[in-house]
Design an enzyme around this catalytic site. Structure first.
Site, PDB file in Angstrom:
ATOM      1  N   SER A  95     -10.785   1.071   4.177  1.00 48.02           N
ATOM      2  CA  SER A  95     -10.080   0.597   5.332  1.00 48.02           C
ATOM      3  C   SER A  95      -9.481   1.869   5.769  1.00 48.02           C
ATOM      4  O   SER A  95      -8.434   2.634   4.982  1.00 48.02           O
ATOM      5  CB  SER A  95      -9.064  -0.353   4.711  1.00 48.02           C
ATOM      6  OG  SER A  95      -9.871  -1.669   4.454  1.00 48.02           O
TER       7      SER A  95
ATOM      8  N   ARG B 121       0.781  -1.177  -0.266  1.00 50.49           N
ATOM      9  CA  ARG B 121      -0.002  -0.148   0.029  1.00 50.49           C
ATOM     10  C   ARG B 121       0.961   1.191  -0.009  1.00 50.49           C
ATOM     11  O   ARG B 121       0.229   2.326   0.636  1.00 50.49           O
ATOM     12  CB  ARG B 121      -0.936  -0.017   1.371  1.00 50.49           C
ATOM     13  CG  ARG B 121      -1.922  -1.105   1.240  1.00 50.49           C
ATOM     14  CD  ARG B 121      -2.813  -0.980   0.153  1.00 50.49           C
ATOM     15  NE  ARG B 121      -3.633  -2.102   0.109  1.00 50.49           N
ATOM     16  CZ  ARG B 121      -3.339  -3.410  -0.565  1.00 50.49           C
ATOM     17  NH1 ARG B 121      -2.333  -3.622  -1.148  1.00 50.49           N
ATOM     18  NH2 ARG B 121      -4.379  -4.536  -0.381  1.00 50.49           N
TER      19      ARG B 121
ATOM     20  N   GLU C  81      -4.097   4.130   6.569  1.00 48.11           N
ATOM     21  CA  GLU C  81      -4.188   3.856   4.765  1.00 48.11           C
ATOM     22  C   GLU C  81      -4.863   5.184   4.303  1.00 48.11           C
ATOM     23  O   GLU C  81      -4.511   5.501   3.095  1.00 48.11           O
ATOM     24  CB  GLU C  81      -4.880   2.643   4.597  1.00 48.11           C
ATOM     25  CG  GLU C  81      -4.711   2.137   3.197  1.00 48.11           C
ATOM     26  CD  GLU C  81      -5.373   0.927   2.916  1.00 48.11           C
ATOM     27  OE1 GLU C  81      -6.215   0.744   2.012  1.00 48.11           O
ATOM     28  OE2 GLU C  81      -4.944  -0.088   3.579  1.00 48.11           O
TER      29      GLU C  81
END
Length: 346
Positions: A266, A215, A336
């Site tokens: 998320s 990520r 995130e």
């Protein structure tokens, strides 16, 4: 090329031609004096983007442009429809001494209640898709929505993008953050990406140059702006089977993740070998609420705007979750979600 509408995703986009050499060569005049610009800003009067048909808008609420449905106004906002308009937008910001913030679908973003200073450039209209039947590669614009692209590729029998159907983002954001799901990610299929540099030139970067990790990529925090990306797919699959698999991924996301209230998806990265949602659940934070922001009951790695939440509510809840998990597990959950603006003073 004309694209048909797909009821499973979004309306057909405005097309852009990456092959047109003229879009990189056209120059644009600068606006005259900063005083005139400030007067227009204070009166909420749009400005014409020099040399284009686009308008630069003042004080645009970011709550209407992000999936959290929170956030103060963008000082200035523009949504270019072609690459030359993107160049013109950057040139205008330089001429006014303004910082630039790029905005895709706004799905992985938390904007402070104070808003964003400078010029916000939305890529939502920078959409195109060019298929190379010989190589099995597709080149797409930064504003192309991931779910829409997943369905198009499945319909065509091009395998390798089914996993992206449940990710509510765009190609540009996916390249920057190495978006992924179901064990697959952008780094696995990216051939290269075109990025626009602050000086107006274009650079082509490969996955190795992007230094992909979970990520994240070398583009995060940089001033390089993704304009398009090329992916390697596997043509020749059975479209019916790919459509069924794509639908399975979509249904699985809908069963396990909350979509009844605004969220960013998320919130935290998964700290290997643990899942962030499991860690949050173990400290008893499911359903915990600050103001209008709540840790989701269905999936603890989601924070929901249950109505009337502010960005400050969400930010405080994020910090509370981090503190509780750190106290119990000696792990600091890394967000995130990207946070923009001043939260400490917000």
């Amino acid at each position: 090329m004309t694209l048909s509408r797909d009821s499973r995703t979004v309306p057909a986009p405005v097309m852009l031609d990456f092959a047109d050499p003229g879009i990189y060569a056209r120059s644009t005049p600068l606006l005259s004096q900063r005083a005139t610009v400030q007067e227009r800003h204070d009166k909420f009067i749009p400005l014409p983007l020099p040399g284009t048909d686009s308008m630069i808008k003042a004080n645009v609420p970011m709550a209407s442009l992000t999936s959290f449905r929170v956030g103060g106004p963008a000082e200035w906002y523009v949504a270019p429809r072609r690459i030359d308009e993107l160049h013109a937008s950057l040139e205008w910001a330089r001429s006014q001494g303004l910082p630039v913030t790029m905005l895709g679908s706004g799905s992985n973003l938390l904007v402070s209640d104070r808003g964003i200073a400078g010029l916000v450039i939305s890529t939502r209209f920078l959409r195109c898709a060019s298929f190379d039947e010989t190589t099995g590669q597709i080149t797409v614009g930064a504003g192309e929505p991931l779910p829409r692209l997943a369905w198009r590729l499945a319909d065509r029998g091009w395998q390798g993008f089914e996993w992206a159907v449940g990710i509510p983002g765009t190609v540009g954001g996916a390249v920057v953050m190495n978006a992924g799901a179901h064990g697959d990610c952008v780094a696995d299929i990216l051939v290269d990406t075109h990025v626009l540099l602050p000086n107006g030139s274009t650079e082509i970067l490969t996955p190795d140059q992007l230094r992909y990790e979970y990520r994240t990529s070398a583009l995060q925090g940089s001033k390089k702006l993704v304009t398009q990306a090329t992916f390697q797919l596997n043509p020749g699959a059975n479209p019916k089977e790919l459509i069924a698999l794509t639908d399975t991924h979509k249904q699985q996301r809908q069963r396990t993740q909350p979509y009844d209230f605004p969220s960013c998806g998320s919130v935290f990265r998964n700290p290997d070998p643990h899942k962030a949602g499991w860690l949050i659940e173990q400290v008893g934070l499911k359903g915990h609420q600050i103001g209008g922001a709540q840790v989701a009951q269905r999936h603890a790695n989601f924070i929901l705007n249950c109505g009337g939440a502010t960005a400050s509510d969400i930010f405080q809840l994020i910090r509370h979750v981090q503190s509780c998990v750190q106290r119990e597990w000696q792990l600091w959950l890394e967000p995130e979600v990207k946070m923009l603006g001043d939260f400490q003073a917000g």
